[in-house]
Design a protein around this motif. Structure first.
Motif, PDB file in Angstrom:
ATOM      1  N   GLY A   1       0.250   5.371  -4.114  1.00 41.69           N
ATOM      2  CA  GLY A   1       0.116   4.279  -5.071  1.00 41.69           C
ATOM      3  C   GLY A   1      -0.677   3.135  -4.480  1.00 41.69           C
ATOM      4  N   THR A   2      -1.254   2.321  -5.364  1.00 45.83           N
ATOM      5  CA  THR A   2      -1.972   1.140  -4.889  1.00 45.83           C
ATOM      6  C   THR A   2      -1.632  -0.040  -5.783  1.00 45.83           C
ATOM      7  OG1 THR A   2      -3.853   1.576  -6.338  1.00 45.83           O
ATOM      8  CG2 THR A   2      -3.990   2.453  -4.116  1.00 45.83           C
ATOM      9  N   TRP A   3      -1.760  -1.193  -5.211  1.00 45.75           N
ATOM     10  CA  TRP A   3      -1.639  -2.422  -5.977  1.00 45.75           C
ATOM     11  C   TRP A   3      -2.749  -3.330  -5.490  1.00 45.75           C
ATOM     12  CZ3 TRP A   3      -0.642  -7.450  -4.267  1.00 45.75           C
ATOM     13  CH2 TRP A   3      -0.447  -8.386  -5.303  1.00 45.75           C
ATOM     14  N   GLU A   4      -3.430  -3.933  -6.427  1.00 51.28           N
ATOM     15  CA  GLU A   4      -4.562  -4.755  -6.035  1.00 51.28           C
ATOM     16  C   GLU A   4      -4.528  -6.063  -6.810  1.00 51.28           C
ATOM     17  OE1 GLU A   4      -8.133  -2.588  -5.791  1.00 51.28           O
ATOM     18  OE2 GLU A   4      -9.427  -4.327  -5.494  1.00 51.28           O
ATOM     19  N   TYR A   5      -4.795  -7.123  -6.087  1.00 52.54           N
ATOM     20  CA  TYR A   5      -4.868  -8.436  -6.712  1.00 52.54           C
ATOM     21  C   TYR A   5      -6.239  -9.006  -6.393  1.00 52.54           C
ATOM     22  CZ  TYR A   5      -4.160 -13.399  -7.537  1.00 52.54           C
ATOM     23  OH  TYR A   5      -4.297 -14.680  -7.980  1.00 52.54           O
ATOM     24  N   ALA A   6      -6.913  -9.510  -7.402  1.00 52.53           N
ATOM     25  CA  ALA A   6      -8.240 -10.062  -7.137  1.00 52.53           C
ATOM     26  C   ALA A   6      -8.449 -11.308  -7.972  1.00 52.53           C
ATOM     27  CB  ALA A   6      -9.326  -9.034  -7.474  1.00 52.53           C
ATOM     28  N   ASN A   7      -8.835 -12.390  -7.323  1.00 56.37           N
ATOM     29  CA  ASN A   7      -9.354 -13.538  -8.059  1.00 56.37           C
ATOM     30  C   ASN A   7     -10.656 -13.947  -7.396  1.00 56.37           C
ATOM     31  OD1 ASN A   7      -8.804 -15.148  -5.834  1.00 56.37           O
ATOM     32  ND2 ASN A   7      -6.862 -15.898  -6.649  1.00 56.37           N
ATOM     33  N   GLN A   8     -11.155 -15.127  -7.749  1.00 56.37           N
ATOM     34  CA  GLN A   8     -12.454 -15.555  -7.240  1.00 56.37           C
ATOM     35  C   GLN A   8     -12.498 -15.568  -5.715  1.00 56.37           C
ATOM     36  OE1 GLN A   8     -15.288 -16.583  -8.733  1.00 56.37           O
ATOM     37  NE2 GLN A   8     -14.626 -16.161 -10.822  1.00 56.37           N
ATOM     38  N   ARG A   9     -11.391 -15.924  -5.114  1.00 57.94           N
ATOM     39  CA  ARG A   9     -11.381 -16.147  -3.680  1.00 57.94           C
ATOM     40  C   ARG A   9     -10.752 -15.020  -2.869  1.00 57.94           C
ATOM     41  NH1 ARG A   9     -11.644 -21.612  -1.895  1.00 57.94           N
ATOM     42  NH2 ARG A   9     -13.629 -22.354  -2.703  1.00 57.94           N
ATOM     43  N   LEU A  10      -9.882 -14.293  -3.515  1.00 54.30           N
ATOM     44  CA  LEU A  10      -8.988 -13.436  -2.745  1.00 54.30           C
ATOM     45  C   LEU A  10      -8.916 -12.047  -3.369  1.00 54.30           C
ATOM     46  CD1 LEU A  10      -7.095 -13.980  -0.321  1.00 54.30           C
ATOM     47  CD2 LEU A  10      -5.256 -14.269  -1.973  1.00 54.30           C
ATOM     48  N   ASN A  11      -8.942 -11.090  -2.529  1.00 52.15           N
ATOM     49  CA  ASN A  11      -8.724  -9.723  -2.993  1.00 52.15           C
ATOM     50  C   ASN A  11      -7.750  -9.067  -2.026  1.00 52.15           C
ATOM     51  OD1 ASN A  11      -9.265  -6.735  -2.737  1.00 52.15           O
ATOM     52  ND2 ASN A  11     -10.365  -7.208  -4.613  1.00 52.15           N
ATOM     53  N   VAL A  12      -6.615  -8.642  -2.570  1.00 57.94           N
ATOM     54  CA  VAL A  12      -5.598  -8.016  -1.732  1.00 57.94           C
ATOM     55  C   VAL A  12      -5.337  -6.622  -2.283  1.00 57.94           C
ATOM     56  CG1 VAL A  12      -3.245  -8.159  -0.853  1.00 57.94           C
ATOM     57  CG2 VAL A  12      -4.512 -10.248  -1.340  1.00 57.94           C
ATOM     58  N   ARG A  13      -5.304  -5.669  -1.388  1.00 62.99           N
ATOM     59  CA  ARG A  13      -5.040  -4.300  -1.821  1.00 62.99           C
ATOM     60  C   ARG A  13      -4.031  -3.672  -0.882  1.00 62.99           C
ATOM     61  NH1 ARG A  13      -7.450   0.570  -3.705  1.00 62.99           N
ATOM     62  NH2 ARG A  13      -7.434   1.425  -1.614  1.00 62.99           N
ATOM     63  N   LEU A  14      -2.995  -3.133  -1.474  1.00 63.64           N
ATOM     64  CA  LEU A  14      -1.993  -2.433  -0.684  1.00 63.64           C
ATOM     65  C   LEU A  14      -1.910  -1.012  -1.205  1.00 63.64           C
ATOM     66  CD1 LEU A  14       0.816  -5.135  -0.808  1.00 63.64           C
ATOM     67  CD2 LEU A  14      -0.756  -4.695   1.080  1.00 63.64           C
ATOM     68  N   SER A  15      -1.899  -0.066  -0.298  1.00 64.43           N
ATOM     69  CA  SER A  15      -1.694   1.306  -0.753  1.00 64.43           C
ATOM     70  C   SER A  15      -0.703   1.990   0.164  1.00 64.43           C
ATOM     71  CB  SER A  15      -3.018   2.075  -0.806  1.00 64.43           C
ATOM     72  OG  SER A  15      -3.804   1.764   0.297  1.00 64.43           O
ATOM     73  N   GLY A  16       0.008   2.900  -0.410  1.00 65.32           N
ATOM     74  CA  GLY A  16       1.005   3.636   0.356  1.00 65.32           C
ATOM     75  C   GLY A  16       0.985   5.085  -0.052  1.00 65.32           C
ATOM     76  N   PHE A  17       1.420   5.942   0.862  1.00 64.89           N
ATOM     77  CA  PHE A  17       1.428   7.363   0.536  1.00 64.89           C
ATOM     78  C   PHE A  17       2.571   8.067   1.231  1.00 64.89           C
ATOM     79  CE2 PHE A  17      -0.052   9.070   4.584  1.00 64.89           C
ATOM     80  CZ  PHE A  17      -0.663   7.984   5.160  1.00 64.89           C
ATOM     81  N   GLY A  18       3.008   9.133   0.639  1.00 66.68           N
ATOM     82  CA  GLY A  18       3.991  10.015   1.257  1.00 66.68           C
ATOM     83  C   GLY A  18       3.592  11.445   0.969  1.00 66.68           C
ATOM     84  N   TYR A  19       3.335  12.207   2.014  1.00 68.36           N
ATOM     85  CA  TYR A  19       2.936  13.607   1.855  1.00 68.36           C
ATOM     86  C   TYR A  19       4.053  14.478   2.421  1.00 68.36           C
ATOM     87  CZ  TYR A  19      -1.917  11.734   1.672  1.00 68.36           C
ATOM     88  OH  TYR A  19      -3.059  11.049   1.380  1.00 68.36           O
ATOM     89  N   HIS A  20       4.446  15.445   1.656  1.00 68.85           N
ATOM     90  CA  HIS A  20       5.395  16.436   2.164  1.00 68.85           C
ATOM     91  C   HIS A  20       4.674  17.779   2.222  1.00 68.85           C
ATOM     92  CE1 HIS A  20       8.550  19.503   1.979  1.00 68.85           C
ATOM     93  NE2 HIS A  20       9.259  18.635   2.672  1.00 68.85           N
ATOM     94  N   PHE A  21       4.749  18.407   3.379  1.00 67.05           N
ATOM     95  CA  PHE A  21       4.038  19.681   3.567  1.00 67.05           C
ATOM     96  C   PHE A  21       5.017  20.824   3.657  1.00 67.05           C
ATOM     97  CE2 PHE A  21       1.351  16.442   5.363  1.00 67.05           C
ATOM     98  CZ  PHE A  21       0.100  16.763   4.891  1.00 67.05           C
ATOM     99  N   GLN A  22       4.590  21.953   3.116  1.00 69.29           N
ATOM    100  CA  GLN A  22       5.289  23.213   3.370  1.00 69.29           C
ATOM    101  C   GLN A  22       4.323  24.135   4.089  1.00 69.29           C
ATOM    102  OE1 GLN A  22       6.881  24.215  -0.610  1.00 69.29           O
ATOM    103  NE2 GLN A  22       8.592  25.003   0.591  1.00 69.29           N
ATOM    104  N   HIS A  23       4.846  24.969   4.949  1.00 69.86           N
ATOM    105  CA  HIS A  23       4.018  25.883   5.742  1.00 69.86           C
ATOM    106  C   HIS A  23       2.950  25.092   6.502  1.00 69.86           C
ATOM    107  CE1 HIS A  23       6.172  28.650   3.355  1.00 69.86           C
ATOM    108  NE2 HIS A  23       5.421  28.563   2.288  1.00 69.86           N
ATOM    109  N   TYR A  24       3.380  24.031   7.113  1.00 67.62           N
ATOM    110  CA  TYR A  24       2.468  23.171   7.857  1.00 67.62           C
ATOM    111  C   TYR A  24       1.970  23.918   9.095  1.00 67.62           C
ATOM    112  CZ  TYR A  24       0.744  18.985  10.187  1.00 67.62           C
ATOM    113  OH  TYR A  24      -0.048  18.046  10.792  1.00 67.62           O
ATOM    114  N   VAL A  25       0.670  24.000   9.237  1.00 62.22           N
ATOM    115  CA  VAL A  25       0.077  24.788  10.330  1.00 62.22           C
ATOM    116  C   VAL A  25       0.098  23.968  11.613  1.00 62.22           C
ATOM    117  CG1 VAL A  25      -1.996  25.971  11.134  1.00 62.22           C
ATOM    118  CG2 VAL A  25      -1.384  26.041   8.715  1.00 62.22           C
TER     119      VAL A  25
END
Lengths: 679, 269
Positions: free
Chosen positions: A491-515
């Motif tokens: 997921g991501t969340w982004e805030y942007a105005n004239q002066r500021l741009n903030v972006r946060l992203s996060g992830f969770g990966y679950h693997f099966q049969h991970y090599v």
């Protein structure tokens, strides 16, 4: 900031953007070449699949400074790291996922490095001067370019363009570096007319061995390369364009200090032809079809090393041919439906000949002449559900076959796997469902759930006594490996105005049969001096989670600050950390820009990495801090001359990154100047 | 694209092969063999001795053909026995032998001899005496054979550590080694007297392949076990081509008998 605002604008007016850009070219919306302004710097706007804008700012900066290396740009992009085996051809890593799990493509073309030790990732064959855009799609959502679990990196090359009146533009430049006496020269020539566009591009790089922050020279860190490309486009009619790309990249005398041998040559040749239908009217469909071939040849060289126990020749090659056809439909005013059919055949072959003194040479196949064939179908729908809410859904199905050489190759593997038939087939399914929207005037968000599968690599399946210097083991593939599967949420969340741009992203990966690597204690090493043999196993599960944060602050009209951070945390079913995961990394850059002068200072801090994987024989890595600065000055009335200079590793830090092999220190202080000229 | 091109060529080749497939006459097996000797018995039976290669010290299969005339079919109603003999002027001795007996499906009387030393004009020469019985009549013929020393010894002898018997161990397979899994076959015989060389069936083998120039071995070998008549069969794996040494360790009833080595040097391509 212009690019960011443009991106935001496109996000809001999704369907309008589709119209303006003609063909909704998959995840990235590229401006029609015919509509491009005549100025030299071609900019592209991109929107990734789940509404994430990637690092436009950094990309633009580096594209504007094509004397830099592609790798130096990649290392500064959010979520990206590099595995370093030498001062050349570093392997890109996205959120801790390496090229085993990533799809790395060149203009959508599948390509495979010919080195069994991954000395030649596809990214090493791209030059910034020839790069229009790098589209990064993290996670299993990157399925447009093939089946994978880690995401996709698609390097879009610059295309020839059209112009209403015949134009001829050119550029040339050079750069000199103090550390290792690096010298770079480049030149390009653009021809544009109403019907025909041509573009030629040449880059030459050469560098001697560099010095570390301790003042020591790292032997075997030199390289030389020449990259040349010739592309063209011909307007068949108002709606149809035929374009082509020819690219050659020759590297030679490339040192790999972290490996026991160097590279005599690494050569790639790429040819692709694209037919594009771009509708004049917005309501009709647009499609693009491409056929391509590429070859990669690679030869390792131990003749410059002292104390070689036994001289060996290790050439490798890959041959790939493929096609894709993709289409976009605007259904009603709220659905953009896209489909893509693609396929490729690939041959991967690597051999090794050893020369014992006074005896007959010994020979074996290390990649047993693997023939692969994969075809896939990708379907995606983007639906403007409500004014502030979009839904993305996509599905990809691939069928892949792999077969090893029926003689020697199969006989070799049967020593370890007597029941192996020599063939494997994989059916791979990917799917994703995402929501993206705006919350208020300034902020936007996206969430994406996805599922992906990947076929293990040639090395993981069929590799034969491939020595890995990192842990000192010979690796033997496991042809019985299961496909690696991953369920992911990001997921991501982004805030942007004239002066500021903030972006946060996060992830969770679950693997099966991970090599993962596994010690094979019953087997004896082949390589003289190796510690033993490892093979690969499919672990029941593994988890990788993390995120990136980015803040862009436009303090004044002339001063801008960028702050990014990234972190990945992984562990497997054995309770161990995942191997080769970059530590917490924080980057900060200040950019001052006024009229024809710009100045940047940037710093990178890496936390220590103490979470290491014992099965891969990983070492812990201490923290480091590196500071760089650079400035550029445009000269001449029309600013056709550009003078650049900078100091990399200003503090002369002696450091290495966690993903660097052999704990070999990176270059110390490096002062450089460059001059470029456009006309 | 070379790959696709080769696929197309293969496809066309397959079509051609299948469409041109005809039932051919059976190939004369002797075309793949080496003719070692041709002689005649008292009643003028034509006797020819073949082998797959020239005769070398160690285990050699002999293919014996008996005909009434040179252009008549091979006779299959005879029984053939053989007796190797080395004439060393002052003394003579035999060697381990496997009797052909009845004819095989191709009409050959297939036997084998473990020649324990090479032909040497100063030392002695080999003769194999063939006794051919047909319709109650037995006729004998002496066939002189030239036995050479191979580049890499395929027969080893030793004095057993457990009972001091004199053992002769001959490598039968691999004859044409490949990279990969190879059949490994060895014969064991004992010299009881100059004329008596019986098979030994009670040995336990362990094989350890090694590549001396690199100091490594190979995995998943299968130790040879007794099949029949002094033949022990297992598997040996070569992970690459070049010069290998197969160490053969022998025990009997838990006691060490000894070790012999075979050097196997081959090229894969």
């Amino acid at each position: 900031m212009k690019g960011l605002l443009q991106t935001g604008g496109l996000l809001v007016c999704w369907t309008i953007a589709i119209c303006n850009t003609g063909l909704a070219q998959s995840d990235s919306l590229t401006l029609d070449a015919g509509q491009l302004p005549a100025n030299y710097e071609i900019e592209a706007v991109e929107i990734s699949h789940q509404g994430q804008s990637t690092d436009d700012w950094m990309q633009r900066f580096y594209r504007a400074n094509p004397l830099n290396t592609t790798e130096s740009m990649i290392s500064r992009l959010s979520g990206m790291s590099l595995v370093r085996r030498g001062n050349f051809a570093m392997e890109p890593v996205l959120r801790g996922m390496n090229t085993n799990q990533l799809q790395v493509t060149l203009d959508g073309m599948q390509m495979f490095g010919a080195c069994t030790d991954k000395m030649d990732p596809v990214s090493s064959y791209v030059e910034l001067n020839n790069l229009q855009n790098l589209v990064i799609t993290p996670g299993a959502a990157g399925m447009e370019f093939g089946a994978g679990v880690g995401g996709s990196l698609n390097f879009q090359l610059k295309e020839a363009r059209f112009a209403d009146s015949t134009q001829l533009h050119g550029s040339s430049g050079g750069r000199f570096q103090s550390n290792g006496l690096g010298r770079v020269g480049l030149g390009s020539l653009d021809y544009a007319s109403r019907k025909l566009g041509m573009r030629a591009n040449v880059v030459f790089r050469e560098q001697d061995s560099y010095r570390t922050g301790n003042g020591e020279t790292v032997p075997y860190s030199q390289y030389s390369k020449l990259n040349a490309s010739l592309s063209g486009a011909y307007r068949l009619s108002n709606a149809y364009t035929l374009s082509w790309t020819l690219l050659a990249d020759h590297g030679w005398d490339i040192g790999y200090p972290a490996l026991p041998m160097d590279v005599a040559f690494a050569r790639t040749h790429v040819a692709g032809v694209t037919l594009r239908h771009r509708p004049v009217s917005c309501t009709t469909t647009g499609w693009e079809a491409k056929v391509y071939v590429n070859t990669v040849d690679h030869a390792m060289d131990d003749t410059h090393r002292p104390n070689v126990a036994m001289h060996m020749d290790m050439p490798g090659l890959t041959r790939t041919a493929g096609f894709y056809w993709q289409n976009a439909w605007l259904i009603g005013s709220r659905h953009v439906f896209r489909a893509k059919v693609d396929g490729f055949v690939n041959r991967s072959y690597a051999e090794m000949t050893m020369y014992p003194e006074g005896e007959r040479p010994m020979f074996m196949l290390t990649w047993p002449d693997v023939h692969r064939m994969t075809t896939g179908l990708w379907l995606a729908d983007q639906f403007q559900w409500k004014k502030n809410l979009r839904v993305n859904a996509s599905l990809r199905v691939d069928q892949g076959f792999a077969q090893v050489d029926k003689g020697l190759g199969l006989n070799e593997l049967r020593i370890f796997y007597p029941d192996f038939s020599g063939k494997r087939a994989f059916t791979l399914i990917q799917s994703s469902l995402g929501l993206a929207g705006e919350a208020g005037k300034h902020s936007s968000w996206s969430v994406l759930a996805s599922y992906g599968e990947r076929q293990p690599t040639v090395t993981e399946l069929f590799g034969y006594y491939l020595y890995v210097q990192y842990d000192g083991y010979d690796y033997i593939g496991n042809p019985n490996l299961k496909k690696e599967q991953s369920a992911q949420i990001q997921g991501t969340w982004e805030y942007a105005n004239q002066r500021l741009n903030v972006r946060l992203s996060g992830f969770g990966y679950h693997f099966q049969h991970y090599v993962q690597a596994k010690l094979a204690p019953d087997y004896q090493q082949m390589t003289i001096g190796a510690h033993g043999v490892k093979t690969y196993e499919s672990l029941p599960w593994a988890v990788l989670a993390g995120g990136e944060a980015r803040l862009i602050w436009s303090a004044t009209r002339t001063l801008e600050g960028i702050f990014t951070g990234q972190y990945s945390y992984g562990f497997n079913s054995l309770g161990n950390p995942l191997a080769m995961i970059p530590p917490l990394e924080l980057k900060a850059a200040l950019n001052y820009h006024r009229k024809n002068f710009s100045w940047m200072v940037d710093g990178v801090w890496d936390a220590p990495q103490n979470r290491v994987n014992p099965d891969f024989g990983e070492h812990t890595t201490p923290a480091f801090f590196v500071l760089n600065t650079r400035a550029s000055l445009a000269l001449g009335k029309t600013q056709t001359w550009n003078l650049q200079g900078g100091v990399d590793n200003l503090l002369n830090a002696a450091y290495y990154h966690h993903l660097d092999w052999g704990r070999i220190l990176r270059p110390g202080r490096d002062m450089w100047v460059g001059l470029s000229w456009k006309w | 694209m070379k790959t696709s091109f080769s696929y197309i060529v293969l496809l066309l080749a397959a079509v051609f092969v299948f469409s041109s497939c005809k039932k051919d006459d059976p190939i004369d097996p002797t075309t793949e063999m080496v003719e070692l000797a041709h002689t005649h018995t008292a009643s003028d039976w034509h006797v020819t001795v073949y082998a797959m290669d020239s005769i070398k010290v160690g285990y050699n299969k002999l293919y014996i053909s008996v005909k009434e005339d040179h252009d008549t079919p091979r006779l299959t109603d005879a029984t053939v026995m053989l007796m190797p003999m080395m004439d060393m002027m002052t003394m003579s001795h035999s060697a381990p032998a496997e009797q052909p007996g009845a004819a095989d499906a191709d009409g050959f009387y297939v036997g084998a001899v473990v020649f324990v030393m090479p032909t040497d004009p100063a030392m002695g020469t080999w003769t194999v005496t063939l006794s051919i019985t047909r319709n109650g009549v037995t006729e004998s013929v002496d066939v002189p054979l030239e036995v050479a020393s191979p580049a890499y010894a395929r027969m080893r002898s030793l004095t057993a550590a457990d009972d001091s018997s004199k053992l002769f161990l001959s490598l039968v397979a691999p004859a044409d080694p490949i990279v990969g899994i190879n059949d490994f076959e060895i014969t064991a015989h004992q010299r009881v007297s100059m004329m008596s060389w019986p098979a030994v069936n009670d040995l336990t083998f362990e094989i350890v392949p090694e590549m001396p120039s690199m100091g490594h071995g190979s995995p998943n070998n299968v130790n040879p076990v007794i099949a029949e008549n002094g033949h022990y069969k297992g598997k040996v794996n070569f992970t690459m081509d070049g010069e290998w040494v197969v160490h053969v360790n022998m025990t009997r009833a838990g006691k060490v008998v000894g070790t012999v080595d075979y050097t196997i040097n081959f090229q894969a391509k």
